[in-house]
Structures are given as C-alpha cells and as structure tokens.
Design a protein around this motif. Structure first.
Motif, PDB file in Angstrom:
ATOM      1  N   SER A 175       0.412  -1.164   0.203  1.00  0.00           N
ATOM      2  CA  SER A 175      -0.309   0.093  -0.040  1.00  0.00           C
ATOM      3  C   SER A 175       0.902   1.374  -0.158  1.00  0.00           C
ATOM      4  O   SER A 175       0.515   2.737   0.095  1.00  0.00           O
ATOM      5  N   LEU A 176       2.043   0.559  -0.032  1.00  0.00           N
ATOM      6  CA  LEU A 176       3.335   2.516   0.217  1.00  0.00           C
ATOM      7  C   LEU A 176       3.704   2.791  -1.108  1.00  0.00           C
ATOM      8  O   LEU A 176       3.004   1.676  -2.044  1.00  0.00           O
ATOM      9  N   SER A 177       2.899   4.108  -1.213  1.00  0.00           N
ATOM     10  CA  SER A 177       3.526   5.055  -2.793  1.00  0.00           C
ATOM     11  C   SER A 177       4.474   4.516  -3.300  1.00  0.00           C
ATOM     12  O   SER A 177       5.828   4.236  -3.374  1.00  0.00           O
ATOM     13  N   PRO A 178       4.584   3.735  -4.350  1.00  0.00           N
ATOM     14  CA  PRO A 178       5.831   3.456  -5.441  1.00  0.00           C
ATOM     15  C   PRO A 178       6.860   4.546  -5.856  1.00  0.00           C
ATOM     16  O   PRO A 178       7.791   4.417  -5.909  1.00  0.00           O
ATOM     17  N   SER A 179       6.084   5.826  -5.330  1.00  0.00           N
ATOM     18  CA  SER A 179       6.910   7.673  -5.586  1.00  0.00           C
ATOM     19  C   SER A 179       8.443   7.389  -4.223  1.00  0.00           C
ATOM     20  O   SER A 179       9.465   7.484  -4.912  1.00  0.00           O
ATOM     21  N   LEU A 180       8.083   6.532  -3.503  1.00  0.00           N
ATOM     22  CA  LEU A 180       8.961   6.702  -2.130  1.00  0.00           C
ATOM     23  C   LEU A 180      10.120   5.089  -2.716  1.00  0.00           C
ATOM     24  O   LEU A 180      11.770   5.711  -2.564  1.00  0.00           O
ATOM     25  N   GLU A 181      10.062   4.688  -3.648  1.00  0.00           N
ATOM     26  CA  GLU A 181      10.688   3.533  -4.130  1.00  0.00           C
ATOM     27  C   GLU A 181      11.746   4.615  -5.432  1.00  0.00           C
ATOM     28  O   GLU A 181      12.626   3.813  -5.529  1.00  0.00           O
ATOM     29  N   GLU A 182      10.350   4.481  -5.921  1.00  0.00           N
ATOM     30  CA  GLU A 182      11.830   5.488  -7.493  1.00  0.00           C
ATOM     31  C   GLU A 182      12.176   6.300  -6.692  1.00  0.00           C
ATOM     32  O   GLU A 182      13.026   6.267  -6.742  1.00  0.00           O
ATOM     33  N   ALA A 183      11.845   6.965  -5.982  1.00  0.00           N
ATOM     34  CA  ALA A 183      12.876   8.743  -5.806  1.00  0.00           C
ATOM     35  C   ALA A 183      14.021   7.926  -5.023  1.00  0.00           C
ATOM     36  O   ALA A 183      14.613   8.201  -5.274  1.00  0.00           O
ATOM     37  N   ALA A 184      14.196   6.688  -4.166  1.00  0.00           N
ATOM     38  CA  ALA A 184      14.963   5.935  -3.899  1.00  0.00           C
ATOM     39  C   ALA A 184      15.889   5.390  -4.820  1.00  0.00           C
ATOM     40  O   ALA A 184      16.982   5.556  -5.004  1.00  0.00           O
ATOM     41  N   LYS A 185      15.687   5.157  -5.174  1.00  0.00           N
ATOM     42  CA  LYS A 185      16.184   4.445  -6.705  1.00  0.00           C
ATOM     43  C   LYS A 185      17.110   5.273  -7.695  1.00  0.00           C
ATOM     44  O   LYS A 185      18.316   5.483  -8.136  1.00  0.00           O
ATOM     45  N   ILE A 186      16.390   6.481  -7.992  1.00  0.00           N
ATOM     46  CA  ILE A 186      17.267   7.972  -8.158  1.00  0.00           C
ATOM     47  C   ILE A 186      18.348   8.471  -7.554  1.00  0.00           C
ATOM     48  O   ILE A 186      18.968   8.553  -8.342  1.00  0.00           O
ATOM     49  N   ASP A 187      18.349   7.778  -6.397  1.00  0.00           N
ATOM     50  CA  ASP A 187      19.351   7.703  -5.460  1.00  0.00           C
ATOM     51  C   ASP A 187      20.826   7.220  -6.075  1.00  0.00           C
ATOM     52  O   ASP A 187      21.640   7.534  -5.371  1.00  0.00           O
ATOM     53  N   GLN A 195       2.672   1.581  23.421  1.00  0.00           N
ATOM     54  CA  GLN A 195       1.732   2.250  23.446  1.00  0.00           C
ATOM     55  C   GLN A 195       0.959   3.549  22.015  1.00  0.00           C
ATOM     56  O   GLN A 195       0.445   3.642  21.849  1.00  0.00           O
ATOM     57  N   ARG A 196       2.662   4.435  21.918  1.00  0.00           N
ATOM     58  CA  ARG A 196       2.000   5.588  21.677  1.00  0.00           C
ATOM     59  C   ARG A 196       1.991   5.560  20.655  1.00  0.00           C
ATOM     60  O   ARG A 196       1.583   6.692  19.297  1.00  0.00           O
ATOM     61  N   HIS A 197       2.701   4.797  19.424  1.00  0.00           N
ATOM     62  CA  HIS A 197       2.724   4.611  18.362  1.00  0.00           C
ATOM     63  C   HIS A 197       1.273   4.644  17.229  1.00  0.00           C
ATOM     64  O   HIS A 197       0.761   4.885  16.213  1.00  0.00           O
ATOM     65  N   PHE A 198       0.184   3.646  18.287  1.00  0.00           N
ATOM     66  CA  PHE A 198      -1.026   2.982  17.914  1.00  0.00           C
ATOM     67  C   PHE A 198      -1.992   4.369  17.242  1.00  0.00           C
ATOM     68  O   PHE A 198      -2.578   4.090  16.424  1.00  0.00           O
ATOM     69  N   VAL A 199      -1.409   5.084  18.351  1.00  0.00           N
ATOM     70  CA  VAL A 199      -2.910   6.222  17.635  1.00  0.00           C
ATOM     71  C   VAL A 199      -2.041   7.343  16.206  1.00  0.00           C
ATOM     72  O   VAL A 199      -2.452   8.366  16.210  1.00  0.00           O
ATOM     73  N   LYS A 200      -0.442   6.865  16.082  1.00  0.00           N
ATOM     74  CA  LYS A 200       0.328   8.154  15.161  1.00  0.00           C
ATOM     75  C   LYS A 200      -0.537   6.943  13.091  1.00  0.00           C
ATOM     76  O   LYS A 200      -0.519   5.971  13.550  1.00  0.00           O
ATOM     77  N   GLY A 201      -0.316   8.269  12.182  1.00  0.00           N
ATOM     78  CA  GLY A 201      -0.596   7.609  11.502  1.00  0.00           C
ATOM     79  C   GLY A 201       0.321   6.638  10.791  1.00  0.00           C
ATOM     80  O   GLY A 201       1.444   7.070  10.968  1.00  0.00           O
ATOM     81  N   VAL A 202       0.167   5.883  10.055  1.00  0.00           N
ATOM     82  CA  VAL A 202       1.243   4.632   9.639  1.00  0.00           C
ATOM     83  C   VAL A 202       1.752   6.187   8.284  1.00  0.00           C
ATOM     84  O   VAL A 202       3.248   4.881   8.094  1.00  0.00           O
ATOM     85  N   MET A 203       1.308   6.551   7.936  1.00  0.00           N
ATOM     86  CA  MET A 203       2.077   7.117   7.074  1.00  0.00           C
ATOM     87  C   MET A 203       3.118   8.320   7.057  1.00  0.00           C
ATOM     88  O   MET A 203       3.080   9.374   5.657  1.00  0.00           O
ATOM     89  N   VAL A 204       3.041   9.028   8.048  1.00  0.00           N
ATOM     90  CA  VAL A 204       4.239   9.940   9.245  1.00  0.00           C
ATOM     91  C   VAL A 204       5.187  10.299   8.077  1.00  0.00           C
ATOM     92  O   VAL A 204       6.178   9.471   8.152  1.00  0.00           O
ATOM     93  N   GLY A 205       5.474  11.010   7.165  1.00  0.00           N
ATOM     94  CA  GLY A 205       6.509  11.266   6.512  1.00  0.00           C
ATOM     95  C   GLY A 205       6.669  11.293   5.323  1.00  0.00           C
ATOM     96  O   GLY A 205       7.888  11.091   4.574  1.00  0.00           O
ATOM     97  N   SER A 206       6.049  10.032   4.983  1.00  0.00           N
ATOM     98  CA  SER A 206       5.761   9.684   3.437  1.00  0.00           C
ATOM     99  C   SER A 206       5.791  10.474   2.357  1.00  0.00           C
ATOM    100  O   SER A 206       5.447  11.387   2.901  1.00  0.00           O
ATOM    101  N   VAL A 207       6.073  10.341   1.680  1.00  0.00           N
ATOM    102  CA  VAL A 207       5.307  11.470   0.070  1.00  0.00           C
ATOM    103  C   VAL A 207       3.749  11.155  -0.513  1.00  0.00           C
ATOM    104  O   VAL A 207       3.463   9.985  -0.685  1.00  0.00           O
ATOM    105  N   LYS A 208       3.407  12.782  -1.240  1.00  0.00           N
ATOM    106  CA  LYS A 208       2.092  12.267  -0.798  1.00  0.00           C
ATOM    107  C   LYS A 208       1.611  13.138  -2.129  1.00  0.00           C
ATOM    108  O   LYS A 208       2.381  14.410  -2.605  1.00  0.00           O
ATOM    109  N   GLU A 209       0.638  12.234  -3.238  1.00  0.00           N
ATOM    110  CA  GLU A 209       0.362  11.948  -4.587  1.00  0.00           C
ATOM    111  C   GLU A 209      -0.071  13.495  -4.135  1.00  0.00           C
ATOM    112  O   GLU A 209      -0.676  13.619  -3.493  1.00  0.00           O
TER     113      GLU A 209
END
Length: 292
Positions: free
Chosen positions: A162-174, A278-292
């Motif tokens: 479910s993670l954005s393919p842009s994350l992997e593509e950007a890392a491969k470019i680097d 426990q504190r991680h349960f209430v955080k979004g799993v996509m914090v800091g990811s690329v948003k399309e």
C-alpha cells in the motif's frame, strides 16, 4: 450562555455497561495483586478477600529465593528478545519481498504461504520435524519452529504493497538498492506499524510454553510459563495435603500467595513494553511519506 448538553438515557446506559465491563476486567488483576501480599490467616478470616488486610511479602521472598525461577525467567527473557528479533527480521524481509510484483514466482509463494494458514501436518509430523532438526532439548526449539507468524506476514505484505511507489522510485534515482530502500526509506516511515508487531511478537514469545512442553526436558532450559505451570500443579497437589508451605527458617508462607506472586512477577516485564509502544498506535502509518 450556551445551554448545557443534554445527556440521553442511551449515554447513561452505555457508560454503566462499560463501567461494569471495566470492573469485571480489572478485578482479576486486582485480586491477584492483593492476594500475592496476603497471608493464610487473612484469606481464611476474610471471605471474600476484597481488600488488602495485611502486607506479607513472604510469597515474593519464596519466588525470588527459588533457583529455578531465576533460570526460567532468564530463559523467557532470552526467548522473547532473540525470538522477537528473528520474527521481525524474517517477517519484514519476507513481507517486503512478497509486496513486489516483479518477484519471480510471487503468486506461487503466496499460495504456499496461505496454504499453511488453512492446513497443517498435525502434531506428530511437527514433532518429528523439530526432532529431526536436532532442536529437541535446546532453547532454540522455542524460537526456530515459530520464526514467522503467517498471519502477521500477510498483513505486513499488504502494508508494504500500500505504500506509494514514488518512495521507491525516488530512492532508486538516488542510487539506493532494495536493502537500502527497506532500511532507509520504508522502515523509518513505518515505525508505528512495526512497533505494533514488535509488541505482538513479544507477547507471544513471553507467553511461550507449548513448544517448551513438547521439546524441553531439561529444567534449566524451561521458560517461566512452564515453571508457573508446574507451580500450579504442585499447588493443586499440595492443597489436599497441607494448606501451608514450610520454609527453611520455619516460617510459613501461604502457597496461594506464592502462586499469585509468580503471576505478578511474570506479568510486570511484558507490561513494561506497553508504555514505549502504545504511543505509536495513535499515529498515522504514513507520517513523513510522499503525498501524491
């Protein structure tokens, strides 16, 4: 001045039901704790025993003075730490690889993994396989056979997919390879998700007893849960013979207090993990990811 919000009968009923459920859930833990500091006289004279009438730490003294308790406690710590590390490494690696559609034979591998969730060879083949690997009567018998939880692996695989393919593509470019992408990109943004499964695996490992019962005969290798099971069995046997256990210094300790003290001591370590996870349960799993 705004009018006061009216509380409906539905809210009152809901609060009452949840309060009753909370009391029913918490009371067993409360009872175990107060009985662990009780004495035989206090329990006999106050039925039911609902309040801490005395403070007698003899149960804890006996638990900590028993050599087998310390060795079983350390065995459980090792199984929990080593087992959780192995669980997470294999699960994360497997899930990340299976999330890639370019993986050769991906559908076949997934089908074989799903098959194990529905069917198993049974207890006897399982025992023969573990024994054939020469894991019997070793502490690894509690770690290796359950190195991966198939259900958790599928959930992790779906998450990585479910993670954005842009994350992997950007890392491969680097210039990053798959291992670098996993550790430097995917895992840092997945900490809440990963922390949840660390907790799940840790609780399973700490409560490990079935494999130990099947494959461990050496008492020095048995985990804490087997020690507690033996304690319960011994307690049931001794209740028909005596109500008290005589210690070396001729003092008496309520055996039920010893039993409850063992439960408290065995529960506290795994409870210490919850505040950090426990504190991680209430955080979004996509914090800091690329948003399309």
């Amino acid at each position: 001045m705004a009018g006061k919000k009216k509380i409906s009968s539905f809210h009152v009923t809901t609060i009452m039901i949840l309060s009753i459920l909370a009391v029913v859930t918490i009371f067993p833990f409360y009872y175990v704790f107060i009985v662990s500091f009780s004495s035989l006289e206090a329990i006999s004279s106050h039925v039911p025993y609902l309040f801490p009438y005395v403070f007698d730490p003899e149960g804890y003294k006996m638990v900590f003075s028993e050599p087998r308790f310390l060795s079983s406690f350390l065995n459980s710590v090792f199984v929990t730490v080593a087992g959780t590390v192995i669980n997470m490494l294999l699960s994360v690696f497997g899930a990340y690889a299976l999330s890639k559609k370019r993986l050769a034979g991906r559908k076949v591998i997934l089908s074989m993994i799903l098959f194990t969730m529905l069917f198993s060879g049974g207890l006897i083949p399982y025992y023969l396989v573990v024994s054939g690997l020469h894991l019997s009567n070793t502490i690894w018998a509690m770690i290796i056979p359950s190195a991966i939880n198939t259900f958790y692996l599928i959930i992790m695989k779906n998450y990585f997919s479910s993670l954005s393919p842009s994350l992997e593509e950007a890392a491969k470019i680097d210039g990053a390879n798959d291992i670098q992408i996993l550790f430097r990109v995917m895992l840092p943004i997945s900490l809440p998700f990963i922390a949840t499964f660390v907790l799940f695996y840790s609780v399973e490992r700490w409560n490990e007893w079935w494999n130990a019962l099947l494959f461990i005969n050496d008492s020095s290798l048995q985990p804490l849960q087997i020690y507690m099971r033996n304690l319960l069995v011994n307690y049931n046997n001794q209740m028909s013979q005596q109500a008290m256990l005589i210690l070396g210094d001729k003092r008496s300790a309520n055996f039920q207090a010893v039993q409850m003290a063992s439960i408290v001591v065995s529960t506290v370590p795994i409870l210490c993990i919850y505040p950090f996870v426990q504190r991680h349960f209430v955080k979004g799993v996509m914090v800091g990811s690329v948003k399309e």
